[in-house]
Design a protein around this motif. Sequence first.
Motif, PDB file in Angstrom:
ATOM      1  N   UNK A 132       0.814  -1.209   0.000  1.00 58.62           N
ATOM      2  CA  UNK A 132       0.000   0.000   0.000  1.00 58.62           C
ATOM      3  C   UNK A 132       0.849   1.261   0.000  1.00 58.62           C
ATOM      4  N   UNK A 133       0.302   2.308  -0.619  1.00 62.03           N
ATOM      5  CA  UNK A 133       0.859   3.651  -0.491  1.00 62.03           C
ATOM      6  C   UNK A 133       0.187   4.390   0.659  1.00 62.03           C
ATOM      7  N   UNK A 134      -1.118   4.197   0.795  1.00 62.71           N
ATOM      8  CA  UNK A 134      -1.852   4.883   1.857  1.00 62.71           C
ATOM      9  C   UNK A 134      -3.207   4.218   2.037  1.00 62.71           C
ATOM     10  N   UNK A 135      -3.810   4.496   3.202  1.00 60.49           N
ATOM     11  CA  UNK A 135      -5.224   4.155   3.355  1.00 60.49           C
ATOM     12  C   UNK A 135      -5.896   5.067   4.353  1.00 60.49           C
ATOM     13  N   UNK A 136      -7.207   5.152   4.202  1.00 57.83           N
ATOM     14  CA  UNK A 136      -8.070   5.893   5.116  1.00 57.83           C
ATOM     15  C   UNK A 136      -9.143   4.930   5.590  1.00 57.83           C
ATOM     16  N   UNK A 137      -9.411   4.963   6.890  1.00 57.73           N
ATOM     17  CA  UNK A 137     -10.414   4.080   7.490  1.00 57.73           C
ATOM     18  C   UNK A 137     -11.246   4.907   8.448  1.00 57.73           C
ATOM     19  N   UNK A 138     -12.539   4.621   8.501  1.00 55.88           N
ATOM     20  CA  UNK A 138     -13.389   5.282   9.495  1.00 55.88           C
ATOM     21  C   UNK A 138     -14.463   4.320   9.972  1.00 55.88           C
ATOM     22  N   UNK A 139     -14.844   4.515  11.219  1.00 56.11           N
ATOM     23  CA  UNK A 139     -15.911   3.699  11.813  1.00 56.11           C
ATOM     24  C   UNK A 139     -16.812   4.631  12.614  1.00 56.11           C
ATOM     25  N   UNK A 140     -18.075   4.716  12.210  1.00 53.71           N
ATOM     26  CA  UNK A 140     -19.050   5.560  12.889  1.00 53.71           C
ATOM     27  C   UNK A 140     -19.977   4.691  13.723  1.00 53.71           C
ATOM     28  N   UNK A 141     -20.214   5.107  14.952  1.00 52.80           N
ATOM     29  CA  UNK A 141     -21.126   4.395  15.840  1.00 52.80           C
ATOM     30  C   UNK A 141     -22.552   4.844  15.543  1.00 52.80           C
ATOM     31  N   UNK A 142     -23.351   3.924  14.979  1.00 51.66           N
ATOM     32  CA  UNK A 142     -24.742   4.218  14.654  1.00 51.66           C
ATOM     33  C   UNK A 142     -25.650   3.673  15.758  1.00 51.66           C
ATOM     34  N   UNK A 143     -26.930   3.988  15.670  1.00 47.69           N
ATOM     35  CA  UNK A 143     -27.853   3.563  16.719  1.00 47.69           C
ATOM     36  C   UNK A 143     -28.012   2.044  16.768  1.00 47.69           C
ATOM     37  N   UNK A 144     -27.892   1.390  15.594  1.00 46.83           N
ATOM     38  CA  UNK A 144     -28.127  -0.049  15.530  1.00 46.83           C
ATOM     39  C   UNK A 144     -26.923  -0.813  14.990  1.00 46.83           C
ATOM     40  N   UNK A 145     -25.718  -0.240  15.096  1.00 45.27           N
ATOM     41  CA  UNK A 145     -24.541  -0.923  14.590  1.00 45.27           C
ATOM     42  C   UNK A 145     -23.414   0.033  14.279  1.00 45.27           C
ATOM     43  N   UNK A 146     -22.682  -0.269  13.204  1.00 49.20           N
ATOM     44  CA  UNK A 146     -21.512   0.536  12.851  1.00 49.20           C
ATOM     45  C   UNK A 146     -21.457   0.709  11.340  1.00 49.20           C
ATOM     46  N   UNK A 147     -21.035   1.890  10.904  1.00 45.47           N
ATOM     47  CA  UNK A 147     -20.796   2.168   9.491  1.00 45.47           C
ATOM     48  C   UNK A 147     -19.286   2.302   9.293  1.00 45.47           C
ATOM     49  N   UNK A 148     -18.726   1.496   8.393  1.00 43.36           N
ATOM     50  CA  UNK A 148     -17.278   1.408   8.234  1.00 43.36           C
ATOM     51  C   UNK A 148     -16.909   1.663   6.776  1.00 43.36           C
ATOM     52  N   UNK A 149     -15.862   2.454   6.567  1.00 42.88           N
ATOM     53  CA  UNK A 149     -15.384   2.763   5.222  1.00 42.88           C
ATOM     54  C   UNK A 149     -13.882   2.530   5.163  1.00 42.88           C
ATOM     55  N   UNK A 150     -13.430   1.811   4.140  1.00 39.69           N
ATOM     56  CA  UNK A 150     -12.008   1.654   3.820  1.00 39.69           C
ATOM     57  C   UNK A 150     -11.766   2.316   2.463  1.00 39.69           C
ATOM     58  N   UNK A 151     -10.672   3.057   2.359  1.00 35.26           N
ATOM     59  CA  UNK A 151     -10.305   3.716   1.106  1.00 35.26           C
ATOM     60  C   UNK A 151      -8.794   3.589   0.963  1.00 35.26           C
ATOM     61  N   UNK A 152      -8.318   2.753   0.039  1.00 38.60           N
ATOM     62  CA  UNK A 152      -6.894   2.438  -0.046  1.00 38.60           C
ATOM     63  C   UNK A 152      -6.313   2.825  -1.396  1.00 38.60           C
TER      64      UNK A 152
END
Length: 286
Positions: free
Chosen positions: A163-183
């Motif tokens: 990899x050269x780089x990556x971005x990751x995020x995890x948001x706490x939602x009311x009924x779970x989690x929203x996750x994004x990977x961008x590499x």
Amino acid sequence: MSDDGRHGLTIIGFVGSVFSPYYARARRRGAADPENFCALNVALYGAGGHRWAMTERGRRWISRDATRFTIGPSAMRWEDGVLVVDIDEVTVPIPSRLRGQVRLTPSAICAHEVRLDHEGLHVWRPVAPFSRIDAVFEKPALRWSGIGYHDSNWGAVPLEDSFESWVWSRAAMKDGAAIVYDTVLKDGGTSAFALHIGADGHVEDMAVPPRREMPTTFWRMARHMRAARRFSVASLLEDSPFYARTLLKLDTEEGPADAFHESLSLARFRNPVVQLMLPFRMPRRG
């Protein structure tokens, strides 16, 4: 993140620490045993100050099996469906004792796995994406509960080789989690995905949100976020020449949400100057 929003905590158990300058040096000399480069990284944020510990230890300091990983005086173990982490570390750069226990209780265990590169050399699994955390520290004297998250990464080659780089995020939602990977892969290719994982462990693919730029950090780390709506930076938790960890406030369809965000530059990590700086944050006991 604590329920009152005053405290945050990140714990990472490393076998063959991906950011270890000692492991990188050993690999340059030939085959290296990953179990000789292990660490428990603990970062505690919020009221009372920011504390960081990441002492690397060699094979004689560790033991592990399917349910337990002991690293020097600290340990992680599964106990009746709860992940228990016993912490007994020394912080850097200012030495102080960091001692306590953290218990993570998953709402469900998720078996979903994602290959992060085209060859399948790197895999990510969101083991317990929606959990409760109970943290009790003796040093510093601190007790809180909140929302937690547990995932796992493993790979067959060093991250910087793929990899050269990556971005990751995890948001706490009311009924779970929203996750994004961008590499961004080392060959110039890109890959991105977004998931919603419910409290019951059910995984749904989401459309990858549009890219939105973020301000650079003190170390001039470029950052961006994948978000469909507005967001703001609540706190820059970690800022280094190759890595930034940020707490964001998101505007979602469900209302306001907290999100942890990571930006990683493997191109910067490979820089010899950065490698020379790493031991100041990652001391080693052989």
